[in-house]
Scaffold this active site. Sequence first.
Site, PDB file in Angstrom:
ATOM      1  CD1 TRP A 163     -12.419  -5.562  -9.803  1.00 39.04           C
ATOM      2  CD2 TRP A 163     -11.508  -4.781 -11.736  1.00 39.04           C
ATOM      3  NE1 TRP A 163     -11.879  -6.380 -10.608  1.00 39.04           N
ATOM      4  CE2 TRP A 163     -11.214  -5.903 -11.711  1.00 39.04           C
ATOM      5  CE3 TRP A 163     -11.271  -4.014 -12.939  1.00 39.04           C
ATOM      6  CZ2 TRP A 163     -10.323  -6.743 -12.661  1.00 39.04           C
ATOM      7  CZ3 TRP A 163     -10.531  -4.497 -13.700  1.00 39.04           C
ATOM      8  CH2 TRP A 163     -10.086  -5.972 -13.960  1.00 39.04           C
TER       9      TRP A 163
ATOM     10  NE  ARG B 199      -3.067  -1.762   4.394  1.00 38.38           N
ATOM     11  CZ  ARG B 199      -4.375  -1.846   3.815  1.00 38.38           C
ATOM     12  NH1 ARG B 199      -5.210  -2.554   4.334  1.00 38.38           N
ATOM     13  NH2 ARG B 199      -4.962  -0.905   3.086  1.00 38.38           N
TER      14      ARG B 199
ATOM     15  CG  ASP C  91      -2.127   0.819   1.088  1.00 35.22           C
ATOM     16  OD1 ASP C  91      -2.430   1.621   0.044  1.00 35.22           O
ATOM     17  OD2 ASP C  91      -2.957   1.199   2.035  1.00 35.22           O
TER      18      ASP C  91
ATOM     19  CD  GLU D 160       2.812 -13.142  15.474  1.00 33.62           C
ATOM     20  OE1 GLU D 160       2.867 -11.857  15.938  1.00 33.62           O
ATOM     21  OE2 GLU D 160       2.414 -14.141  16.524  1.00 33.62           O
TER      22      GLU D 160
ATOM     23  CD  GLU E 127     -12.911  -4.938  -2.152  1.00 37.63           C
ATOM     24  OE1 GLU E 127     -11.894  -5.368  -2.288  1.00 37.63           O
ATOM     25  OE2 GLU E 127     -13.911  -5.864  -1.676  1.00 37.63           O
TER      26      GLU E 127
ATOM     27  CD1 TRP F  71       7.557   6.583  -2.467  1.00 39.21           C
ATOM     28  CD2 TRP F  71       7.312   6.953  -4.790  1.00 39.21           C
ATOM     29  NE1 TRP F  71       8.712   6.515  -2.873  1.00 39.21           N
ATOM     30  CE2 TRP F  71       8.434   6.949  -4.467  1.00 39.21           C
ATOM     31  CE3 TRP F  71       6.807   7.101  -5.920  1.00 39.21           C
ATOM     32  CZ2 TRP F  71       9.509   7.136  -5.293  1.00 39.21           C
ATOM     33  CZ3 TRP F  71       7.695   7.357  -7.093  1.00 39.21           C
ATOM     34  CH2 TRP F  71       9.037   7.260  -6.840  1.00 39.21           C
TER      35      TRP F  71
ATOM     36  CG  ASN G  50       2.123   1.446  -5.044  1.00 44.02           C
ATOM     37  OD1 ASN G  50       3.159   1.172  -4.106  1.00 44.02           O
ATOM     38  ND2 ASN G  50       1.956   0.356  -5.806  1.00 44.02           N
ATOM     39  N   GLY G  51       0.229   5.344  -4.752  1.00 41.52           N
ATOM     40  CA  GLY G  51      -0.313   6.693  -5.040  1.00 41.52           C
ATOM     41  C   GLY G  51       0.251   7.773  -4.007  1.00 41.52           C
TER      42      GLY G  51
ATOM     43  CG  LEU H  63       9.474 -17.386  -4.073  1.00 42.12           C
ATOM     44  CD1 LEU H  63       9.332 -17.276  -2.644  1.00 42.12           C
ATOM     45  CD2 LEU H  63      10.049 -16.061  -4.419  1.00 42.12           C
TER      46      LEU H  63
ATOM     47  CG  HIS I 186       0.433   1.560  -9.199  1.00 42.85           C
ATOM     48  ND1 HIS I 186      -0.119   1.442  -8.042  1.00 42.85           N
ATOM     49  CD2 HIS I 186      -0.699   2.610  -9.751  1.00 42.85           C
ATOM     50  CE1 HIS I 186      -0.982   1.951  -7.641  1.00 42.85           C
ATOM     51  NE2 HIS I 186      -1.630   2.547  -8.647  1.00 42.85           N
TER      52      HIS I 186
ATOM     53  NE  ARG J 173      -7.144   1.805  -6.358  1.00 39.50           N
ATOM     54  CZ  ARG J 173      -5.988   2.112  -5.482  1.00 39.50           C
ATOM     55  NH1 ARG J 173      -5.004   2.432  -6.374  1.00 39.50           N
ATOM     56  NH2 ARG J 173      -6.025   1.775  -4.251  1.00 39.50           N
TER      57      ARG J 173
END
Length: 265
Positions: free
Chosen positions: A84, A203, A35, A222, A82, A40, A37-38, A146, A52, A86
Amino acid sequence: MTKAAAPSIDHLSESELIALLDPALLPKHIAIIMDGNGRWAELRGLPRIAGHAEGIKSVREVITLCRDLGIGALTIYAFSQENWKRPVSEINALMLLLEQYLQSEMDALIEKGARFRAIGQVHALPPSALNWVRKVERETAHLDKLMLTVALSYGGRSEIVDAVRRLAQDCKDGKVQPDAIDETLLEGYLSTQGLPDPDLLIRTSGETRISNFLLWQLAYTEMYFTPTLWPDFRRREALLALLDYQRRDRRFGAVPTPHFPPSGL
Ligand code: FPP
Protein backbone atom coordinates in the site's frame (compact mmCIF):
# COMPACT_ATOMS: atom_id res chain seq x y z
CA MET A 1 20.57 -30.53 2.79
CA THR A 2 20.80 -31.64 -0.86
CA LYS A 3 21.81 -35.07 -2.13
CA ALA A 4 24.91 -35.61 -4.30
CA ALA A 5 25.33 -33.20 -7.24
CA ALA A 6 23.05 -34.18 -10.11
CA PRO A 7 24.05 -34.01 -13.80
CA SER A 8 23.10 -30.73 -15.52
CA ILE A 9 19.55 -30.70 -16.80
CA ASP A 10 19.64 -27.24 -18.38
CA HIS A 11 19.58 -28.60 -21.94
CA LEU A 12 16.53 -30.84 -21.42
CA SER A 13 13.16 -30.15 -23.01
CA GLU A 14 10.02 -29.60 -20.90
CA SER A 15 8.77 -33.12 -21.55
CA GLU A 16 12.17 -34.55 -20.58
CA LEU A 17 12.06 -32.50 -17.38
CA ILE A 18 8.57 -33.79 -16.60
CA ALA A 19 9.79 -37.36 -17.17
CA LEU A 20 12.47 -36.80 -14.53
CA LEU A 21 9.91 -35.85 -11.88
CA ASP A 22 8.98 -38.46 -9.31
CA PRO A 23 5.16 -38.22 -9.05
CA ALA A 24 5.34 -39.61 -5.49
CA LEU A 25 7.62 -36.78 -4.35
CA LEU A 26 5.72 -33.79 -5.69
CA PRO A 27 4.89 -31.05 -3.19
CA LYS A 28 1.28 -30.98 -2.06
CA HIS A 29 1.35 -27.22 -1.59
CA ILE A 30 3.54 -24.62 -3.30
CA ALA A 31 3.76 -21.01 -2.11
CA ILE A 32 5.21 -18.30 -4.34
CA ILE A 33 6.53 -14.79 -3.77
CA MET A 34 6.19 -13.37 -7.29
CA ASP A 35 8.94 -10.76 -7.33
CA GLY A 36 10.68 -8.78 -10.07
CA ASN A 37 7.80 -7.50 -12.20
CA GLY A 38 8.95 -3.89 -11.88
CA ARG A 39 12.55 -4.71 -12.81
CA TRP A 40 11.39 -6.82 -15.76
CA ALA A 41 9.51 -3.78 -17.11
CA GLU A 42 12.26 -1.26 -16.33
CA LEU A 43 14.82 -3.41 -18.16
CA ARG A 44 12.64 -3.03 -21.26
CA GLY A 45 11.93 0.68 -20.82
CA LEU A 46 8.28 -0.12 -20.03
CA PRO A 47 6.05 1.18 -17.22
CA ARG A 48 6.11 -1.06 -14.12
CA ILE A 49 2.53 -2.14 -14.66
CA ALA A 50 3.62 -3.81 -17.92
CA GLY A 51 5.71 -6.14 -15.74
CA HIS A 52 2.70 -6.95 -13.55
CA ALA A 53 0.60 -7.63 -16.66
CA GLU A 54 3.30 -9.95 -18.02
CA GLY A 55 3.49 -11.59 -14.59
CA ILE A 56 -0.12 -12.67 -14.96
CA LYS A 57 0.95 -14.93 -17.82
CA SER A 58 3.36 -16.66 -15.43
CA VAL A 59 0.52 -17.03 -12.90
CA ARG A 60 -1.54 -18.76 -15.60
CA GLU A 61 1.27 -21.13 -16.59
CA VAL A 62 2.06 -22.11 -13.01
CA ILE A 63 -1.63 -22.75 -12.22
CA THR A 64 -1.90 -24.96 -15.31
CA LEU A 65 1.27 -26.85 -14.40
CA CYS A 66 0.03 -27.50 -10.85
CA ARG A 67 -3.26 -28.70 -12.26
CA ASP A 68 -1.50 -30.96 -14.83
CA LEU A 69 0.78 -32.50 -12.21
CA GLY A 70 -1.93 -32.94 -9.58
CA ILE A 71 -0.38 -30.49 -7.10
CA GLY A 72 -3.35 -29.72 -4.90
CA ALA A 73 -2.57 -26.27 -3.49
CA LEU A 74 -0.90 -23.12 -4.75
CA THR A 75 -0.66 -19.93 -2.70
CA ILE A 76 0.61 -16.76 -4.38
CA TYR A 77 1.57 -13.43 -2.84
CA ALA A 78 -0.08 -10.87 -5.10
CA PHE A 79 -0.20 -7.82 -2.80
CA SER A 80 1.31 -7.34 0.64
CA GLN A 81 0.19 -4.94 3.35
CA GLU A 82 3.43 -3.07 2.70
CA ASN A 83 2.53 -2.71 -1.00
CA TRP A 84 0.00 0.00 0.00
CA LYS A 85 3.06 2.27 0.33
CA ARG A 86 3.56 2.21 -3.47
CA PRO A 87 2.53 5.16 -5.64
CA VAL A 88 -1.26 5.41 -5.88
CA SER A 89 -1.05 5.07 -9.67
CA GLU A 90 0.68 1.67 -9.36
CA ILE A 91 -1.75 0.48 -6.67
CA ASN A 92 -4.74 1.49 -8.81
CA ALA A 93 -3.28 -0.22 -11.86
CA LEU A 94 -2.58 -3.40 -9.85
CA MET A 95 -6.13 -3.46 -8.46
CA LEU A 96 -7.53 -3.01 -11.95
CA LEU A 97 -5.31 -5.80 -13.21
CA LEU A 98 -6.55 -8.07 -10.40
CA GLU A 99 -10.14 -7.27 -11.25
CA GLN A 100 -9.58 -7.89 -14.97
CA TYR A 101 -7.77 -11.13 -14.19
CA LEU A 102 -10.64 -12.42 -12.06
CA GLN A 103 -13.21 -11.33 -14.62
CA SER A 104 -11.43 -12.90 -17.58
CA GLU A 105 -10.12 -15.99 -15.78
CA MET A 106 -13.13 -17.19 -13.82
CA ASP A 107 -14.31 -19.60 -16.50
CA ALA A 108 -10.79 -20.98 -17.02
CA LEU A 109 -10.44 -21.57 -13.27
CA ILE A 110 -13.76 -23.42 -13.23
CA GLU A 111 -12.71 -25.46 -16.24
CA LYS A 112 -9.47 -26.42 -14.44
CA GLY A 113 -11.41 -27.39 -11.30
CA ALA A 114 -9.57 -24.71 -9.33
CA ARG A 115 -11.09 -23.24 -6.20
CA PHE A 116 -10.11 -19.61 -5.67
CA ARG A 117 -9.79 -18.03 -2.24
CA ALA A 118 -8.29 -14.76 -1.07
CA ILE A 119 -6.45 -14.32 2.23
CA GLY A 120 -5.33 -11.09 3.87
CA GLN A 121 -7.08 -7.87 4.80
CA VAL A 122 -9.25 -8.19 1.72
CA HIS A 123 -11.74 -5.60 3.04
CA ALA A 124 -9.08 -2.95 2.26
CA LEU A 125 -9.42 -3.59 -1.49
CA PRO A 126 -11.40 -1.19 -3.66
CA PRO A 127 -15.08 -2.28 -3.73
CA SER A 128 -15.10 -3.36 -7.38
CA ALA A 129 -12.02 -5.58 -6.93
CA LEU A 130 -13.48 -6.97 -3.70
CA ASN A 131 -16.77 -7.77 -5.47
CA TRP A 132 -14.89 -9.83 -8.05
CA VAL A 133 -12.87 -11.59 -5.35
CA ARG A 134 -16.08 -12.61 -3.56
CA LYS A 135 -17.81 -13.58 -6.81
CA VAL A 136 -14.97 -15.88 -7.96
CA GLU A 137 -14.75 -17.35 -4.44
CA ARG A 138 -18.47 -18.17 -4.59
CA GLU A 139 -18.44 -19.52 -8.14
CA THR A 140 -15.49 -21.85 -7.50
CA ALA A 141 -16.36 -22.89 -3.93
CA HIS A 142 -17.40 -26.41 -5.00
CA LEU A 143 -14.17 -27.22 -6.90
CA ASP A 144 -11.34 -29.27 -5.45
CA LYS A 145 -8.71 -30.16 -8.05
CA LEU A 146 -6.51 -27.20 -7.11
CA MET A 147 -6.84 -24.83 -4.16
CA LEU A 148 -5.64 -21.47 -5.47
CA THR A 149 -5.10 -19.03 -2.60
CA VAL A 150 -4.20 -15.47 -3.47
CA ALA A 151 -2.73 -13.31 -0.70
CA LEU A 152 -4.06 -9.77 -1.05
CA SER A 153 -3.24 -6.99 1.39
CA TYR A 154 -1.66 -9.85 3.32
CA GLY A 155 0.86 -9.77 6.17
CA GLY A 156 1.97 -12.85 8.11
CA ARG A 157 2.33 -11.09 11.45
CA SER A 158 -1.10 -9.50 11.29
CA GLU A 159 -2.58 -12.87 10.31
CA ILE A 160 -1.14 -14.33 13.53
CA VAL A 161 -2.28 -11.32 15.61
CA ASP A 162 -5.77 -11.64 14.16
CA ALA A 163 -5.83 -15.39 14.93
CA VAL A 164 -4.69 -14.78 18.51
CA ARG A 165 -7.29 -12.04 19.00
CA ARG A 166 -10.12 -14.35 17.92
CA LEU A 167 -8.74 -17.21 19.98
CA ALA A 168 -8.53 -14.94 23.06
CA GLN A 169 -12.15 -13.91 22.49
CA ASP A 170 -13.20 -17.58 22.31
CA CYS A 171 -11.36 -18.19 25.59
CA LYS A 172 -13.12 -15.20 27.15
CA ASP A 173 -16.47 -16.54 25.90
CA GLY A 174 -15.70 -19.93 27.47
CA LYS A 175 -15.61 -21.70 24.08
CA VAL A 176 -11.93 -22.67 24.43
CA GLN A 177 -10.01 -23.61 27.57
CA PRO A 178 -6.49 -22.06 27.59
CA ASP A 179 -5.03 -25.48 28.48
CA ALA A 180 -6.50 -26.87 25.25
CA ILE A 181 -4.48 -24.47 23.08
CA ASP A 182 -1.92 -26.26 20.97
CA GLU A 183 -0.46 -25.79 17.48
CA THR A 184 -3.34 -27.55 15.75
CA LEU A 185 -5.91 -25.45 17.56
CA LEU A 186 -4.11 -22.20 16.72
CA GLU A 187 -3.77 -23.26 13.07
CA GLY A 188 -7.54 -23.47 12.94
CA TYR A 189 -7.66 -19.69 13.45
CA LEU A 190 -5.26 -18.88 10.59
CA SER A 191 -6.55 -17.85 7.17
CA THR A 192 -4.92 -20.93 5.63
CA GLN A 193 -6.97 -23.20 7.89
CA GLY A 194 -7.57 -26.54 6.16
CA LEU A 195 -4.55 -26.27 3.85
CA PRO A 196 -1.41 -28.34 4.44
CA ASP A 197 1.68 -26.22 5.16
CA PRO A 198 3.60 -25.37 1.97
CA ASP A 199 6.24 -27.97 1.10
CA LEU A 200 8.00 -25.56 -1.25
CA LEU A 201 8.35 -21.78 -1.25
CA ILE A 202 9.57 -20.18 -4.47
CA ARG A 203 10.80 -16.58 -4.56
CA THR A 204 11.85 -15.05 -7.85
CA SER A 205 14.12 -12.09 -8.69
CA GLY A 206 17.14 -12.99 -6.56
CA GLU A 207 15.82 -11.67 -3.23
CA THR A 208 16.25 -14.14 -0.38
CA ARG A 209 13.68 -12.89 2.13
CA ILE A 210 10.30 -14.17 3.29
CA SER A 211 8.85 -10.64 3.43
CA ASN A 212 6.15 -11.33 6.02
CA PHE A 213 4.61 -14.17 3.96
CA LEU A 214 3.01 -17.18 5.71
CA LEU A 215 5.29 -16.82 8.75
CA TRP A 216 3.67 -19.62 10.73
CA GLN A 217 3.07 -21.95 7.80
CA LEU A 218 6.65 -21.86 6.41
CA ALA A 219 8.24 -23.38 9.53
CA TYR A 220 9.53 -26.50 7.71
CA THR A 221 9.12 -25.43 4.10
CA GLU A 222 11.90 -25.93 1.56
CA MET A 223 13.02 -22.60 0.06
CA TYR A 224 13.86 -22.12 -3.61
CA PHE A 225 15.33 -18.77 -4.61
CA THR A 226 15.96 -18.01 -8.26
CA PRO A 227 17.34 -14.89 -9.98
CA THR A 228 14.68 -15.25 -12.70
CA LEU A 229 12.24 -12.32 -12.66
CA TRP A 230 8.61 -13.34 -12.16
CA PRO A 231 7.41 -12.52 -15.71
CA ASP A 232 10.10 -14.92 -16.99
CA PHE A 233 9.15 -17.65 -14.52
CA ARG A 234 7.20 -19.92 -16.82
CA ARG A 235 6.48 -23.65 -16.99
CA ARG A 236 10.10 -24.63 -17.60
CA GLU A 237 11.37 -22.58 -14.64
CA ALA A 238 8.69 -24.13 -12.43
CA LEU A 239 9.78 -27.62 -13.50
CA LEU A 240 13.39 -26.78 -12.59
CA ALA A 241 12.18 -25.65 -9.15
CA LEU A 242 10.28 -28.91 -8.68
CA LEU A 243 13.29 -31.00 -9.68
CA ASP A 244 15.48 -29.05 -7.28
CA TYR A 245 12.89 -29.64 -4.54
CA GLN A 246 12.89 -33.39 -5.22
CA ARG A 247 16.61 -33.50 -4.52
CA ARG A 248 16.14 -32.14 -0.99
CA ASP A 249 16.39 -34.40 2.03
CA ARG A 250 13.45 -33.31 4.19
CA ARG A 251 14.03 -34.35 7.77
CA PHE A 252 11.72 -32.02 9.75
CA GLY A 253 14.35 -31.81 12.50
CA ALA A 254 14.93 -35.58 12.73
CA VAL A 255 18.14 -37.46 11.86
CA PRO A 256 18.52 -38.96 8.34
CA THR A 257 16.69 -42.25 7.83
CA PRO A 258 19.38 -44.97 7.82
CA HIS A 259 19.50 -47.12 4.68
CA PHE A 260 20.09 -50.23 6.82
CA PRO A 261 19.04 -50.86 10.40
CA PRO A 262 21.97 -49.74 12.60
CA SER A 263 23.80 -52.76 14.06
CA GLY A 264 22.81 -53.72 17.60
CA LEU A 265 19.13 -52.78 17.15
C1 FPP B 1 6.38 -7.88 -7.02
O1 FPP B 1 7.15 -7.31 -8.06
C2 FPP B 1 5.04 -8.16 -7.49
C3 FPP B 1 3.90 -7.60 -7.01
C4 FPP B 1 3.91 -6.63 -5.89
C5 FPP B 1 2.60 -7.89 -7.59
C6 FPP B 1 2.42 -9.27 -8.13
C7 FPP B 1 1.24 -9.24 -8.98
C8 FPP B 1 1.07 -9.93 -10.12
C9 FPP B 1 1.99 -10.95 -10.63
C10 FPP B 1 -0.12 -9.66 -10.96
C11 FPP B 1 -1.42 -9.74 -10.25
C12 FPP B 1 -1.68 -11.09 -9.70
C13 FPP B 1 -2.85 -11.72 -9.84
C14 FPP B 1 -3.09 -13.01 -9.15
C15 FPP B 1 -3.92 -11.17 -10.65
P1 FPP B 1 7.75 -5.86 -7.85
O2 FPP B 1 6.82 -4.86 -8.42
O3 FPP B 1 8.08 -5.64 -6.41
O4 FPP B 1 9.06 -5.95 -8.71
P2 FPP B 1 10.44 -5.21 -8.42
O5 FPP B 1 10.98 -5.78 -7.14
O6 FPP B 1 11.25 -5.58 -9.61
O7 FPP B 1 10.14 -3.75 -8.34
